[in-house]
Design an enzyme around this catalytic site. Structure first.
Site, PDB file in Angstrom:
ATOM      1  N   CYS A   1       1.034  -1.471  -0.006  1.00  0.00           N
ATOM      2  CA  CYS A   1       0.049  -0.103   0.132  1.00  0.00           C
ATOM      3  C   CYS A   1       0.888   1.312   0.062  1.00  0.00           C
ATOM      4  O   CYS A   1       0.741   2.148  -0.958  1.00  0.00           O
ATOM      5  CB  CYS A   1      -1.102  -0.056   1.231  1.00  0.00           C
ATOM      6  SG  CYS A   1      -2.389  -0.939   0.945  1.00  0.00           S
ATOM      7  N   ILE A   2       1.655   1.429   1.266  1.00  0.00           N
ATOM      8  CA  ILE A   2       2.207   2.882   1.373  1.00  0.00           C
ATOM      9  C   ILE A   2       3.083   2.997  -0.003  1.00  0.00           C
ATOM     10  O   ILE A   2       3.254   4.378  -0.351  1.00  0.00           O
ATOM     11  CB  ILE A   2       2.936   3.067   2.612  1.00  0.00           C
ATOM     12  CG1 ILE A   2       1.735   2.878   3.749  1.00  0.00           C
ATOM     13  CG2 ILE A   2       3.595   4.300   2.954  1.00  0.00           C
ATOM     14  CD1 ILE A   2       2.528   2.724   5.142  1.00  0.00           C
TER      15      ILE A   2
END
Length: 452
Positions: free
Chosen positions: A284-285
């Site tokens: 994600c990040i």
């Protein structure tokens, strides 16, 4: 004619609503990874009949045999699914024909130029269009850019010949999994969703309420839900970049960033702590902000702040390598020819996921400098194939039972801290360079530690 069309629209909506209300709908989950498998378990526990599809036949065989292939998902989960008559794992897409609901939990990585790669989602949507029947609800859970659901997904699903809002329904509900989090389970995480139209939103809300989620949050549109997901992870990426940059700044001033964070954390309001590290990783990040900046460029809106944060975070593995070089220089050794041990190569503690892990970048940079690099990670016994680091594929974790196992290395680098390292007792008496990127190795070991 208009009355008949409205009647049929109501018929499809009410038919699926009744099935969801009574939990007699069959739900198909496409993609049985870190997002899909916990979702399957949650829906199954809510007494839905679930079909889990994945192209990886080894996952299907393991699920059929009651074997968990994800470290943080307990064996009991896989065993309960394998014994159930209401769960069917399959690698045959045609099996999904019998589903009333289809949920996509697929990877959405970025390409070589940080452009969104929606190929997994859109190819699956195309296959859904070929088998979808009237009255089907489709939900996308994969991270994507604003508008992907109500434009790209609609365009592909319309190839079925069915009409959105009357023949089929479509919503977006972002995954919010936190691998390794033992205090909060999937059904306890607020479930955000937005429909492409009102009917789709209502059916998706009912699906997740009946599907065992304790808190379902419906927003006005799929685009709002898409943007909320991007905001959640971009917020983290930007704040991590801030402390990563401050770590470098404070270090140049001979100030300990960790003590600074402890001090700032005493303020009871207006401050939320983020810790620096060797870079950012995971599904994600490191990825999500690029879905936002890419779409923003299309609309002509600048995202310079977010792009700068990405650049800061991307530099951090190089900062770690420089720390290794400096530590070796202090004892008149070069990186070339040195034996270096990386502790922890997963992207975060207590998980087996190496996607976008900064350890892999550090590893390759050290190899390029001529180092002999090994790693120890109790969660990653073998490095699985990755798109960006193919030369590391197949490398195996070395054993570490005591301090003697570290003696042959010139430097040890803690990249990812796992609970299983048990206070790093295996480092006691180690005379080489120790670089700690997580501020986790205790001073009580009596060794020289460089906080990088």
């Amino acid at each position: 004619m208009g009355t008949n069309a409205a009647s049929f629209k109501a018929e499809c909506f009410l038919g699926l609503k009744e099935k969801l209300d009574s939990r007699t709908a069959t739900v198909g989950v496409i993609g049985l990874g870190y997002v899909g498998l916990p979702l399957v378990h949650t829906l199954h526990n809510a007494e839905f009949s679930v079909i889990g599809y994945d192209t990886d036949s080894s996952k299907i065989k393991k699920l059929s045999s009651g074997i968990s292939y994800i470290q943080h998902i307990p064996l009991e989960v896989a065993q309960s699914l394998s014994l159930s008559t209401s769960f069917t794992p399959t690698d045959n897409f045609e099996t999904l024909k019998q589903c009333d609901v289809l949920i996509l939990c697929l990877p959405t990585p970025v390409g070589s130029h940080n452009e969104p790669d929606m190929s997994f989602v859109l190819s699956s949507a195309k296959r859904i269009a070929s088998i979808m029947t009237k009255g089907t609800l489709v939900v996308l859970e994969s991270t994507t850019y604003p508008g992907a659901t109500d434009t790209d997904m609609v365009e592909v699903l319309n190839e079925s010949g069915l009409t959105l809002g009357s023949d089929y329904f479509l919503a977006y509900s972002p995954e919010r999994e936190d691998p390794g989090n033992v205090t909060m389970h999937t059904h306890e995480i607020p479930k955000l969703l937005g429909g492409v139209d009102a009917s789709s939103g209502a059916l998706a809300e009912l699906l997740y309420r009946q599907g065992g989620f304790l808190n379902v949050v419906r927003v006005s549109s799929a685009r709002v839900a898409e943007c909320a997901k991007l905001l959640e992870n971009t917020y983290r990426a930007v704040n991590i970049a801030l402390v990563n940059e401050l770590k470098t700044v404070f270090s140049s001033m001979h100030v300990n960033i960790w003590e600074v964070l402890d001090a700032a954390g005493t303020k009871p309001f207006g401050f939320q702590r983020f810790n620096p590290g060797p870079g950012i990783g995971g599904h994600c990040i490191p990825v999500d902000p690029f879905y936002l900046t890419w779409k923003a460029k299309e609309t002509g809106a600048p995202c310079g702040f977010i792009e700068l944060a990405a650049l800061v975070n991307a530099k951090m593995p190089g900062v770690v390598v420089e720390s290794v070089q400096g530590a070796l220089n202090e004892v008149c050794k070069s990186v070339k020819g040195s034996k270096i041990l990386l502790l922890g190569i997963a992207y975060k503690g207590n998980v087996d996921d190496i996607r976008e892990a900064p350890a892999l970048v550090i590893w390759e940079n050290l190899l390029d400098l001529g180092a002999d690099v090994k790693y120890h990670d109790p969660f990653v016994p073998v490095v699985c194939p990755t798109r960006k680091h193919p030369r590391l594929s197949g490398e195996r974790s070395v054993g570490l039972d005591g301090s003697a196992d570290c003696a042959g290395f010139d430097a040890v680098v803690l990249v990812t801290n796992h609970d299983r390292f048990e206070e790093f007792r295996f480092l006691r008496g180690f005379e080489g360079a120790v670089i700690d990127t997580r501020n986790a190795i205790p001073e009580s070991l009596g060794i020289t530690i460089i906080r990088a």
